[in-house]
Structure formats: C-alpha cells, structure tokens
Enzyme design. Sequence first.
Site, short mmCIF file in Angstrom:
data_model
loop_
_atom_site.label_atom_id
_atom_site.label_comp_id
_atom_site.label_asym_id
_atom_site.label_seq_id
_atom_site.Cartn_x
_atom_site.Cartn_y
_atom_site.Cartn_z
N ASP A 19 -43.48 84.61 -90.56
CA ASP A 19 -43.51 85.09 -89.18
C ASP A 19 -43.60 83.86 -88.27
O ASP A 19 -43.85 82.75 -88.74
CB ASP A 19 -44.74 86.00 -88.97
N SER A 20 -43.43 84.08 -86.98
CA SER A 20 -43.62 83.00 -86.02
C SER A 20 -45.05 82.46 -86.05
O SER A 20 -45.31 81.37 -85.57
CB SER A 20 -43.34 83.52 -84.61
N TYR B 191 -42.11 83.15 -80.79
CA TYR B 191 -40.65 83.15 -80.87
C TYR B 191 -40.05 83.95 -79.70
O TYR B 191 -38.90 83.75 -79.34
CB TYR B 191 -40.18 83.83 -82.16
N CYS C 86 -41.26 89.57 -89.04
CA CYS C 86 -41.16 89.23 -87.62
C CYS C 86 -39.97 89.98 -87.04
O CYS C 86 -38.83 89.78 -87.49
CB CYS C 86 -40.95 87.73 -87.48
N ASN C 87 -40.24 90.86 -86.08
CA ASN C 87 -39.14 91.62 -85.47
C ASN C 87 -38.19 90.70 -84.71
O ASN C 87 -36.98 90.92 -84.68
CB ASN C 87 -39.70 92.65 -84.49
N THR C 88 -38.75 89.67 -84.08
CA THR C 88 -37.92 88.79 -83.25
C THR C 88 -36.95 87.99 -84.13
O THR C 88 -35.75 87.92 -83.83
CB THR C 88 -38.81 87.83 -82.43
N GLU D 108 -52.71 84.99 -81.69
CA GLU D 108 -52.72 83.64 -82.29
C GLU D 108 -54.07 82.96 -82.04
O GLU D 108 -54.51 82.16 -82.86
CB GLU D 108 -51.59 82.78 -81.70
N CYS E 208 -43.78 94.56 -82.76
CA CYS E 208 -44.03 93.14 -83.02
C CYS E 208 -45.17 93.09 -84.02
O CYS E 208 -46.17 93.82 -83.86
CB CYS E 208 -44.43 92.43 -81.73
N HIS F 57 -47.48 91.13 -84.57
CA HIS F 57 -48.81 90.73 -84.09
C HIS F 57 -49.61 91.93 -83.58
O HIS F 57 -50.84 91.92 -83.61
CB HIS F 57 -48.69 89.73 -82.93
N1 DGL Z 1 -44.63 88.68 -84.66
C1 DGL Z 1 -43.31 88.48 -84.22
C2 DGL Z 1 -42.52 89.74 -84.01
O1 DGL Z 1 -42.72 90.65 -84.76
C3 DGL Z 1 -43.05 87.37 -83.27
C4 DGL Z 1 -43.67 87.37 -81.96
C5 DGL Z 1 -43.45 86.10 -81.23
O2 DGL Z 1 -43.62 85.04 -81.83
O3 DGL Z 1 -43.07 86.14 -80.05
O4 DGL Z 1 -41.70 89.84 -83.14
#
Ligand code: DGL
Length: 274
Positions: free
Chosen positions: A11-12, A43, A74-76, A152, A184, A186
């Site tokens: 993940d990011s 991200y 990570c969705n992004t 974070e 997301c 997170h």
């Molecule tokens: N946790 C990530 C997601 O699912 C990344 C979020 C991010 O870094 O902006 O999108």
Amino acid sequence: MTTINPIGVFDSGVGGLSVLREIRRELPGEDLLYVADSGHAPYGDKSGPLIEARSIAIVEFLVSQHAKAIVVACNTATGVAIETLRARFSVPIVAMEPAVKPAAMHTKSGVIGVLATSGTLVSNNFAKLHARFGADVNILVQACPGLVEQVEAGDLSGDKTRALIEQYVLPLLAQKADTIVLGCTHYPFLASLIQEIAGSSVAIIDPAPAIARELRRRLASIKQLSPEARAGTERFWTSAAPDETKQVISQLWQVDVEVLGLPNVSSVEATLKN
Ligand code: DGL
C-alpha cells in the site's frame, strides 16, 4: 514455487494493514510480506506515472522475495496501475476495488456514499464502476483529503480526525445515503468513528474480507494454498524511516513488530526512467 512461498502485500502506507489483517484471518498458515510505501504516501494526490512507477518497483521487490501472489492493498494504486502490473508480472495479482456493488445491493434509500482518494475517484476503473451501477442507485462520491495522513500519524480518534470525518460524511447523510463504502484501505481504521458520526442505521462497507476470500480462491485454483496447520509469519518493510513507521504499524497491527527499510526501490526518478 512451493505452497509455503509468501504472499506480497503493499500500500502507499499503513492502510493496507486493514487488508493484511483480513488475509491473516482467512489464511492463518500463510507467510505475509508487507511493504508500506510511507515515504511516498499519500498516493491520492500524486501523478499517475509516479504511482505506477512505485507500484512496479514494489512488486519487483516482492517478487524478488519469492512472493507466490501479490495483493495490491491500495485502491489508488489499483485504479492507476493494475493493468500495467498484470501485463508486466506473471504472478497472480489480487487488487482492491471500492465496494460499490455490495453497497448498491444493500441500500434501501437508493443512495450510497463512496469515501475515497481523489486519485481513485478520477480513475478509469472507478468510472467503469460508476457506469455499471450508477443507473440503479445514486452514487455520491466524496474525496477525503487529509484522512490518510491522520491514519499514517496513528491519529484514529483525535479532534482533527473527527472534524475531517464530519466534513466528509455529514453531507452524504444530508443527501439520504444509508450505505457508505470505505474506498481507501486506510479508512477501515477509522470505521468506529465513521459509524459513530454516521449513526447505527448507516451501513459501512469494507471490501477487505471479500479481497481475502478472493485471494484464497485464487491460490486454491492454482494449488498454492499453504497448509493451514502452519503458523504463518509477517514481515514488514517501509520506504520511510523504519523507526517511525514501526510505531504506527505496531499500533495498528496491535503487536510490536520489526520494520525494515525497503532496499533499492527508493529512487522514483530511477524507476520512472525504466
Ligand atoms: N490506502 C490507499 C487507498 O486505498 C492509498 C491512499 C493514499 O495514499 O492516498 O487508496
């Protein structure tokens, strides 16, 4: 490749731990490798080429650690890079997708809210999801700048985190959303606060358990599930300062863990040239 090769997850930052914990629950015998690209989080507001370059470099690292499967937690990164990753690597790759389909099936009001990063919401993958379900239900999208940073920092319930969630969730409720998708990885760490603010009549949907089941199906189909009687292990790497990331990973994983610095993939410039 043997059945006891590990599974690589990234993940990011620390958000993908919400997926890792579901994988651990579903697959207790597997060894798990986790990369937090915390040195480049979030991200959500980064360029597509940068996220793609980071994703390629991290998957290369996980493959070099003999991963038998990869989970893009990570969705992004999924929205931006999944086609490239699947074209480039032969290892099976399981990826995230905002849970719009289950939310569309669950809603009674016909209005669902999707909380995600702006990177996810502008991706082609999300446009396809919207096109597929948007005719049946009203899909309200809400980008949530700042929330990833709160997770974070390990701040899951402080005043700033609460204020951000109120800012993002209350407008969805005012428009009659009765189902909220955590788009997301997170955000599941904020699920209790989101539920408290949204109220108990609102359903909060986290796709992570479904991702863990999908991973099990994929490994079973290629006969790569490790024996369940084993006790699986976890190993963690970060692209940020290991001492700092160690604190928040230990907080979220609820165990004091060792976190290593991620070798050789820290130069985005070098990866972008490849
Ligand atoms: N946790 C990530 C997601 O699912 C990344 C979020 C991010 O870094 O902006 O999108």
